[in-house]
Design a protein around this motif. Structure first.
Motif, PDB file in Angstrom:
ATOM      1  N   TYR A 171      47.001  38.494  36.731  1.00 38.72           N
ATOM      2  CA  TYR A 171      46.160  39.210  36.890  1.00 38.72           C
ATOM      3  C   TYR A 171      46.704  40.596  36.340  1.00 38.72           C
ATOM      4  O   TYR A 171      47.863  41.106  36.477  1.00 38.72           O
ATOM      5  CB  TYR A 171      46.135  39.498  38.531  1.00 38.72           C
TER       6      TYR A 171
ATOM      7  N   PRO B 151      43.498  46.335  36.014  1.00 34.36           N
ATOM      8  CA  PRO B 151      42.298  45.522  36.032  1.00 34.36           C
ATOM      9  C   PRO B 151      41.253  46.746  35.960  1.00 34.36           C
ATOM     10  O   PRO B 151      41.248  47.677  36.557  1.00 34.36           O
ATOM     11  CB  PRO B 151      41.902  44.711  36.798  1.00 34.36           C
TER      12      PRO B 151
ATOM     13  N   LEU C 201      38.140  41.806  38.002  1.00 32.15           N
ATOM     14  CA  LEU C 201      38.375  41.278  36.580  1.00 32.15           C
ATOM     15  C   LEU C 201      39.787  41.504  36.023  1.00 32.15           C
ATOM     16  O   LEU C 201      40.683  41.969  36.907  1.00 32.15           O
ATOM     17  CB  LEU C 201      37.360  42.360  35.688  1.00 32.15           C
ATOM     18  N   GLY C 202      39.971  41.084  35.078  1.00 29.36           N
ATOM     19  CA  GLY C 202      41.494  41.176  34.373  1.00 29.36           C
ATOM     20  C   GLY C 202      42.319  39.992  34.485  1.00 29.36           C
ATOM     21  O   GLY C 202      43.638  40.298  34.606  1.00 29.36           O
TER      22      GLY C 202
ATOM     23  N   LYS D  68      43.805  36.352  33.742  1.00 31.24           N
ATOM     24  CA  LYS D  68      44.004  35.583  32.479  1.00 31.24           C
ATOM     25  C   LYS D  68      44.542  34.323  33.117  1.00 31.24           C
ATOM     26  O   LYS D  68      45.357  34.033  33.937  1.00 31.24           O
ATOM     27  CB  LYS D  68      45.235  36.390  31.850  1.00 31.24           C
TER      28      LYS D  68
ATOM     29  N   SER E  91      32.348  32.414  34.347  1.00 29.85           N
ATOM     30  CA  SER E  91      32.855  33.643  33.950  1.00 29.85           C
ATOM     31  C   SER E  91      31.717  35.017  33.579  1.00 29.85           C
ATOM     32  O   SER E  91      30.555  34.376  33.773  1.00 29.85           O
ATOM     33  CB  SER E  91      33.357  33.466  32.511  1.00 29.85           C
TER      34      SER E  91
ATOM     35  N   GLU F 237      31.458  38.571  29.167  1.00 30.06           N
ATOM     36  CA  GLU F 237      32.560  38.844  28.174  1.00 30.06           C
ATOM     37  C   GLU F 237      33.811  37.645  28.161  1.00 30.06           C
ATOM     38  O   GLU F 237      34.922  37.803  27.765  1.00 30.06           O
ATOM     39  CB  GLU F 237      32.993  40.079  28.430  1.00 30.06           C
TER      40      GLU F 237
ATOM     41  N   GLU G 112      35.296  36.917  30.908  1.00 30.02           N
ATOM     42  CA  GLU G 112      36.489  36.989  31.894  1.00 30.02           C
ATOM     43  C   GLU G 112      36.324  35.950  33.084  1.00 30.02           C
ATOM     44  O   GLU G 112      35.136  35.803  33.529  1.00 30.02           O
ATOM     45  CB  GLU G 112      36.440  38.546  32.753  1.00 30.02           C
TER      46      GLU G 112
END
Ligand SMILES: [Zn+2]
Length: 477
Positions: free
Chosen positions: A147, A151, A186-187, A189, A199, A202, A204
């Motif tokens: 994370y 974010p 969000l943010g 990985k 998702s 974009e 995410e």
């Protein structure tokens, strides 16, 4: 008494939780009626700290899991003390804990639990523990995700999810690119071993899954707060994710949302009006899957049409001095067609000039006026009752003597043909405070109790009203 106790629990919760939970307690989210129900999966929710509003989200998630019919649920509000032994009896851990790191032993216990073949679901709140600065490296390993340090926090907005991996058991059958309203985290990985099941536009990740050792992990960045948790796609993916993580299989349906009452629930029309009353009265009809949507009308409107095909039970909580001929005919037709009538509290004042109603149907009348040498009935506010069931009847089955403060009525006309259901010890009341009416065609119940919130929130009163409705509808044996 199960439903009564359930409701007692609900009353002790906050208002928001109360509303959500009473609505959810009649959920039949899973329709497993075709095959025998599989054994329930045992879930433990970790909660109790952090910036997220776990006080509302955890009870909501717990109720979702319970109402799905697939889970037994416990909650730990101090997960830092968790050991391998704590987790031994469970199939699933739902991490809704957003507080500081749990510490070595608890984290190791969770890793061992999942690695040995069990399941983990991490909620939007729980994902807070994944921050790169403070997060546990073990959690990153478990979820195959990290994370980012700072974010982006989006506003609440409506958006489309981009479905990835529609073949994954959690996503099978879910319509592509569902829309939701939320403030997703969000943010995040993902490492190559994690699958993004849905998702943002974009890319995410919002829903993702992975295997860890022999176990399974499902994470959801959806469900920022209770409002977002009402969304169908949140409910569906959370429950299916939980089932998959716990068992490796998904049997729950591909669309689950805010529940509705059973289609074959009792069809009830509440007649109110003509007498002031607390809004809390209507809570008596909420939270049951065996009672359908309950409309409210008054006697002037309700009986202008033939209602025999529309309703199973009429609940009278009104004060109607008189009815016109058309209304009388329609009400009489309803009663003579073998339906149900429940009269509560001041409903006993109704139709003072219609002996058929109070003598042959209800079997009682609050005398507003002296009748010859018989004095009028009397009322007294705020009296203590010790209520005792009068004998064996399905309506009072499971109801023990109970203590309630309520208004009392005394000197009612009571037909000799009623069958008593409840007695009181209060001398300002007639002794019989609930009975089966003498009606030859319909099932009729009168309950004198029910002036205000004091009985409305009492689990025994709630159970009495619920049971009376079901019995009058022919749905309680
Ligand atoms: Zn009253």
């Amino acid at each position: 008494m199960k439903s009564a106790l359930q409701f007692l629990g609900h009353w002790l919760l906050s208002l928001v939780a109360l509303l959500s939970l009473t609505v959810f307690s009649f959920a039949q989210l899973a329709d497993n009626s075709a095959s025998p129900a599989p054994a329930k999966l045992r879930a433990l929710i970790l909660s109790g700290d952090g910036s997220h509003d776990w006080r509302t989200t955890t009870p909501f998630l717990k109720q979702l899991l319970l109402d799905s019919g697939r889970f037994e649920v416990r909650v730990s509000e101090s997960p830092a003390g968790m050991t391998a032994k704590t987790l031994a009896g469970f199939d699933l851990v739902v991490d809704d804990y957003a507080g500081p790191r749990l510490g070595g032993e608890a984290e190791k216990a969770l890793e061992g639990f999942v690695g040995a073949g069990k399941g983990l679901v991490v909620t939007h709140g729980g994902l807070a523990s994944f921050s790169a600065q403070t997060g546990s490296p073990g959690f990153a390993k478990l979820t195959k995700a990290t994370y980012s340090a700072s974010p982006a926090v989006p506003q609440f907005h409506l958006f489309k999810l981009k479905t990835g991996h529609p073949e994954h058991p959690v996503m099978q059958g879910i319509s592509a690119n569902p829309r939701t309203g939320d403030r997703p985290r969000l943010g995040i990985k993902l490492s190559a071993e994690a699958m993004a099941l849905a998702s943002t536009e974009e890319d995410e990740p919002l829903l993702f899954a992975s295997n860890s050792g022999k176990g399974r992990v499902f994470c959801t960045a959806l469900g920022d707060e209770l409002g977002a948790m009402q969304e169908k796609i949140f409910i569906t993916t959370f429950l299916r994710g939980a089932e998959w993580a716990a068992s490796g299989k998904v049997t729950l349906p591909s669309e689950m949302g805010m529940p509705t009452p059973d289609k074959n629930g009792a069809r009830v029309l509440v007649i109110a009006g003509g007498h002031d009353h607390e809004a809390a009265f209507y809570g008596l009809f909420q939270g049951y899957k065996d009672i359908g949507w309950v409309p409210v009308s008054d006697s002037k409107l309700a009986f202008q049409e033939d209602i025999r095909l529309k309703y199973d039970v009429l609940v009278f909580y009104d004060f109607t001095r008189d009815l016109d001929e058309k209304s009388k005919k329609n009400l009489r037709d309803f009663v003579e067609s073998g339906k149900g009538v429940v009269v509560l509290h001041h409903g006993i004042l109704d139709a003072q000039k219609w002996p058929w109603w109070y003598e042959e149907v209800v079997g009682g009348l609050y005398r507003l006026e002296r009748q010859g040498t018989i004095p009028n009935s009397t009322v007294k506010f705020g009296e203590e009752h010790l209520i005792t069931p009068a004998g064996d009847h399905p309506i009072t089955a499971g109801i023990s003597p109970f203590h309630v403060t309520d208004e009392t009525y005394k000197g009612l006309y009571i037909s000799p043909n009623v069958k008593p259901l409840l007695f009181t010890d209060n001398p300002t009341s007639d002794r019989t405070v609930a009975w089966i009416g003498p009606c030859a065609t319909s099932k009729v119940v009168y309950i004198q109790l029910g002036h205000d919130h004091s009985p409305f929130r009492h689990p025994s009163y709630r159970a009495l009203v619920h049971n009376s409705i079901l019995w009058c509808a022919g749905k309680l044996k």
